[in-house]
Design an enzyme around this catalytic site. Structure first.
Site, PDB file in Angstrom:
ATOM      1  N   GLY A  14       2.672  -9.972  -3.281  1.00 38.99           N
ATOM      2  CA  GLY A  14       3.483  -8.883  -3.825  1.00 38.99           C
ATOM      3  C   GLY A  14       4.556  -8.415  -2.868  1.00 38.99           C
ATOM      4  O   GLY A  14       4.623  -7.223  -2.544  1.00 38.99           O
ATOM      5  N   SER A  15       5.437  -9.327  -2.454  1.00 41.11           N
ATOM      6  CA  SER A  15       6.338  -9.000  -1.347  1.00 41.11           C
ATOM      7  C   SER A  15       7.819  -9.212  -1.649  1.00 41.11           C
ATOM      8  O   SER A  15       8.622  -9.383  -0.738  1.00 41.11           O
ATOM      9  CB  SER A  15       5.942  -9.812  -0.107  1.00 41.11           C
ATOM     10  OG  SER A  15       5.693 -11.167  -0.424  1.00 41.11           O
ATOM     11  N   THR A  16       8.204  -9.185  -2.911  1.00 45.39           N
ATOM     12  CA  THR A  16       9.623  -9.311  -3.234  1.00 45.39           C
ATOM     13  C   THR A  16      10.339  -7.970  -3.168  1.00 45.39           C
ATOM     14  O   THR A  16      11.572  -7.916  -3.272  1.00 45.39           O
ATOM     15  CB  THR A  16       9.833  -9.920  -4.635  1.00 45.39           C
ATOM     16  OG1 THR A  16       9.174  -9.094  -5.606  1.00 45.39           O
ATOM     17  CG2 THR A  16       9.287 -11.339  -4.708  1.00 45.39           C
ATOM     18  N   GLY A  18       9.648  -3.415  -1.946  1.00 41.42           N
ATOM     19  CA  GLY A  18       8.764  -2.357  -1.469  1.00 41.42           C
ATOM     20  C   GLY A  18       8.111  -2.624  -0.128  1.00 41.42           C
ATOM     21  O   GLY A  18       8.699  -3.211   0.789  1.00 41.42           O
ATOM     22  N   ILE A  19       6.858  -2.189  -0.005  1.00 39.62           N
ATOM     23  CA  ILE A  19       6.121  -2.295   1.251  1.00 39.62           C
ATOM     24  C   ILE A  19       5.942  -3.748   1.658  1.00 39.62           C
ATOM     25  O   ILE A  19       6.104  -4.110   2.827  1.00 39.62           O
ATOM     26  CB  ILE A  19       4.762  -1.579   1.130  1.00 39.62           C
ATOM     27  CG1 ILE A  19       4.964  -0.070   0.992  1.00 39.62           C
ATOM     28  CG2 ILE A  19       3.873  -1.889   2.345  1.00 39.62           C
ATOM     29  CD1 ILE A  19       3.695   0.702   0.684  1.00 39.62           C
ATOM     30  N   GLY A  20       5.607  -4.614   0.716  1.00 42.42           N
ATOM     31  CA  GLY A  20       5.415  -6.029   1.036  1.00 42.42           C
ATOM     32  C   GLY A  20       6.666  -6.664   1.606  1.00 42.42           C
ATOM     33  O   GLY A  20       6.602  -7.439   2.569  1.00 42.42           O
ATOM     34  N   SER A 141      -4.545   2.769   0.155  1.00 41.57           N
ATOM     35  CA  SER A 141      -3.845   4.024  -0.090  1.00 41.57           C
ATOM     36  C   SER A 141      -4.759   5.201   0.197  1.00 41.57           C
ATOM     37  O   SER A 141      -5.993   5.095   0.089  1.00 41.57           O
ATOM     38  CB  SER A 141      -3.390   4.070  -1.553  1.00 41.57           C
ATOM     39  OG  SER A 141      -2.958   5.357  -1.920  1.00 41.57           O
ATOM     40  N   TYR A 154      -6.266   3.428 -10.458  1.00 45.55           N
ATOM     41  CA  TYR A 154      -5.623   3.022  -9.214  1.00 45.55           C
ATOM     42  C   TYR A 154      -6.475   3.428  -8.015  1.00 45.55           C
ATOM     43  O   TYR A 154      -6.762   2.616  -7.126  1.00 45.55           O
ATOM     44  CB  TYR A 154      -4.238   3.663  -9.125  1.00 45.55           C
ATOM     45  CG  TYR A 154      -3.525   3.425  -7.805  1.00 45.55           C
ATOM     46  CD1 TYR A 154      -2.930   2.198  -7.533  1.00 45.55           C
ATOM     47  CD2 TYR A 154      -3.421   4.435  -6.852  1.00 45.55           C
ATOM     48  CE1 TYR A 154      -2.260   1.981  -6.338  1.00 45.55           C
ATOM     49  CE2 TYR A 154      -2.751   4.234  -5.651  1.00 45.55           C
ATOM     50  CZ  TYR A 154      -2.180   3.007  -5.402  1.00 45.55           C
ATOM     51  OH  TYR A 154      -1.523   2.796  -4.210  1.00 45.55           O
TER      52      TYR A 154
END
Length: 263
Positions: A14-16, A18-20, A141, A154
């Site tokens: 999940g790195s395209t 945000g945080i990733g 989180s 979540y």
């Protein structure tokens, strides 16, 4: 500071954005070879090119895979190659009343937020143990400690992620492999920005006004602003490095002081 990461190879789910994405950039700046991931191949390749333009000499590639699709995950695992640093970052979130969260929603959140880390760690941890060096990092989180009433699904998956990281660390005894978890606080990532924009439009208020109201309503925040994704990435880069060798099985807070507990 030299984080001694120049010869390492990392995979970040999940790195395209945000945080990733911020973690990918931070590791590339330390000389790590990075493999990024997203659901859409065109988006993945676009992010690869953007990282190459932002970091001189970056060695970065991408693999598209949807972590809600078990077959897709298996295909990714078979093609991923050697991984020294695994960053389990991919995650879903949304504001939804508990009564409206369906069984299908629960299954999807568990598959993406929890089972993604289970499946990747199950495939890659044995190789790290055999080489006697490796890093597994879960991006969890503060919602896994103080579960929000409007994001129960979540929070539950993030609580399970914290437990998973702690349990896996116990398998690394006597090696230089570590497994740790970051408890991020309210971070203005691309996904959060999109959610805030959507809610602001629905309520007919300016986005900046809603951002201020969200932080203002969080009375325990010591930072009193949204966290920047790079602030999470700095901690992730350190935990991925040999310099963090004494930190294992830990859940480290980068929450802006939102949590009020001592530990």
């Amino acid at each position: 500071m030299d984080l001694q990461l120049a010869d390492k190879r990392a995979f970040i789910s999940g790195s395209t954005q945000g945080i990733g994405y911020a973690i990918a950039r931070a590791l590339l700046q330390e000389g790590v070879e990075v493999v990024i991931n997203g659901r859409d191949d065109a988006r993945v390749q676009e992010s690869v090119q953007r990282l190459r333009s932002e970091v001189s000499g970056a060695v970065v590639t991408g693999i598209a895979a949807d972590f809600s699709d078990v077959a897709d995950v298996q295909r990714l695992i078979e093609s991923i190659g050697r991984v020294d640093i695994l960053i389990n970052n991919v995650g879903l979130f949304d504001v939804t009343p508990f009564a409206d969260i369906t069984d299908a929603d629960w299954a999807r959140y568990l598959d993406v937020n929890l089972m993604s880390g289970v499946r990747l760690s199950r495939a890659l941890l044995p190789h790290m143990l055999a080489r006697r060096w490796g890093r597994i990092l879960f991006i969890s989180s503060e919602s896994g400690v103080s579960v929000p009433v409007d994001m129960v699904h979540y929070g539950v998956t993030k609580a399970a992620t914290i437990a998973l990281g702690n349990g896996l660390a116990k398998l690394t005894r006597g090696t230089a492999v570590t497994v740790n978890t970051i408890l991020g606080g309210p971070t203005y990532s691309d996904g959060v920005a999109a959610t805030v924009d959507r809610i602001a439009q629905a309520q007919g208020v300016p986005t900046e006004q809603l951002k201020s109201a969200i932080i203002g309503a969080n009375h325990t925040s010591l930072l009193e602003r949204f966290i920047d994704a790079d602030e999470i990435a700095h901690l992730a880069a350190y935990l991925a490095s040999p310099l963090s060798s004494a930190t294992n099985g830990a859940a480290l807070r980068a929450d802006g002081g939102v949590l009020t507990t001592l530990l």
